[in-house]
Design an enzyme around this catalytic site. Sequence first.
Site, short mmCIF file in Angstrom:
data_model
loop_
_atom_site.label_atom_id
_atom_site.label_comp_id
_atom_site.label_asym_id
_atom_site.label_seq_id
_atom_site.Cartn_x
_atom_site.Cartn_y
_atom_site.Cartn_z
CB VAL A 174 20.43 18.31 -7.94
CG1 VAL A 174 21.53 19.32 -8.22
CG2 VAL A 174 19.58 17.82 -9.28
N GLY A 175 23.32 17.10 -6.55
CA GLY A 175 24.02 17.25 -5.10
C GLY A 175 25.07 18.23 -5.36
N GLY A 176 25.91 18.06 -4.27
CA GLY A 176 27.18 19.25 -4.37
C GLY A 176 28.06 19.10 -5.58
CG PHE A 177 30.52 15.86 -8.42
CD1 PHE A 177 31.89 15.89 -7.77
CD2 PHE A 177 30.11 15.44 -9.70
CE1 PHE A 177 32.83 15.41 -8.73
CE2 PHE A 177 31.01 15.09 -10.38
CZ PHE A 177 32.51 15.16 -10.00
N GLY A 178 27.00 17.84 -8.82
CA GLY A 178 26.34 18.16 -10.12
C GLY A 178 24.86 17.24 -10.16
CB VAL A 194 23.01 11.85 -9.57
CG1 VAL A 194 23.06 10.26 -9.65
CG2 VAL A 194 23.71 12.42 -8.61
CE LYS A 234 29.17 12.34 -7.24
NZ LYS A 234 29.34 12.33 -5.79
CG ASP A 244 29.25 16.95 3.33
OD1 ASP A 244 28.96 17.69 4.11
OD2 ASP A 244 29.05 16.91 2.02
#
Length: 345
Positions: free
Chosen positions: A32-36, A38, A55, A150
């Site tokens: 799970v990341g800043g995009f949503g 995976v 992703k 980033d």
Amino acid sequence: MESFMKEFEHLKIHLEDLKKVTNSFGSKVIGVGGFGKVYEGEISHSKGRSLVAIKRLSREFGQGDPEFLKEIMMLSRYSHENLITLLGYCDEDGEKILVYEHAFNGSLDRHLSSNVLTWPQRLKICLDAAKGLEYLHDHRGTQQRILHRDIKSANILLDDNWNAKLSDMGLSKVGPANQQHTVLVTNLVGTPGYCDPQYMETYMLSKESDIYSFGVVLFEVLCGKLCFRYTNNRLEILVPLWKQSYKDKNLDQIIFKDLRPSMDPTSLETFSEIAFKCLHYSREQRPTTSLLVHKLEIALKCQERHDMKLTNVVGKYSKGEEAFFNIGKTVICYSASSFFQKIME
């Protein structure tokens, strides 16, 4: 917008195919990341068929259409062995999904505190990532300069051979490469602990802002921990402590304990010196990516020579021989038993 996306038509993957390999996004979550979230799955894509990382954009995480489009544009136009490869995307029924090559060992932040990664492996990972950043910054001026914005250990992915690849280009900015200093005035983005203090104060972004963030990653690799922690529900940034330890020549207090016994002193000195310079408040005092790559190559070579010498000595002892060590003007001889006892201390 449609004419813009025609350039990337060959990368399109149907939503139904992605649902099939993820059980309609109900399983196979690998991160799970800043995009949503995976997901993992095997699917046909622009380069054939393979296991991939999928992703899926979730609006609750703060990123959206601009980052989605930026990621497609950047990773389809710029290719390097130390950048993650974009294999496809899906833009159907309100879904925004990106498909990448699968980084089997996940992100660097997951391995910082693991004794699985040796010091030479950590050096190689840092060197790989630095080469990826050097390509983006393009010090030779042959393309547009990309400012990542980033850089952090969570955005450095590791393949099955522990080769490092920069990822997450959705926040990046493009600037001209034919200038010594590319400065863009932009809104503040990034991750606490990794952000360039000057960028935070002035909103003026430069390639040196990425260098600062990379210096934080170098110290994370050295210390075996993330650059922040929560103390009494408050965020504490460890970077000032790390910088002070270097200034006070007390690196032993912060180095990851499992690394210190095997470190070559010259390798450590070269690595820590360039890491500290990356964190200089003055942008002009920070190293270029080309110098960063050069110093990391030296640190790795010093460590490899050190390890080779140690291997040769151990080889002698395995044959029951004695070996001699010159320390200043004193010659020390260890027998096999005493040598092995010494290196295990």
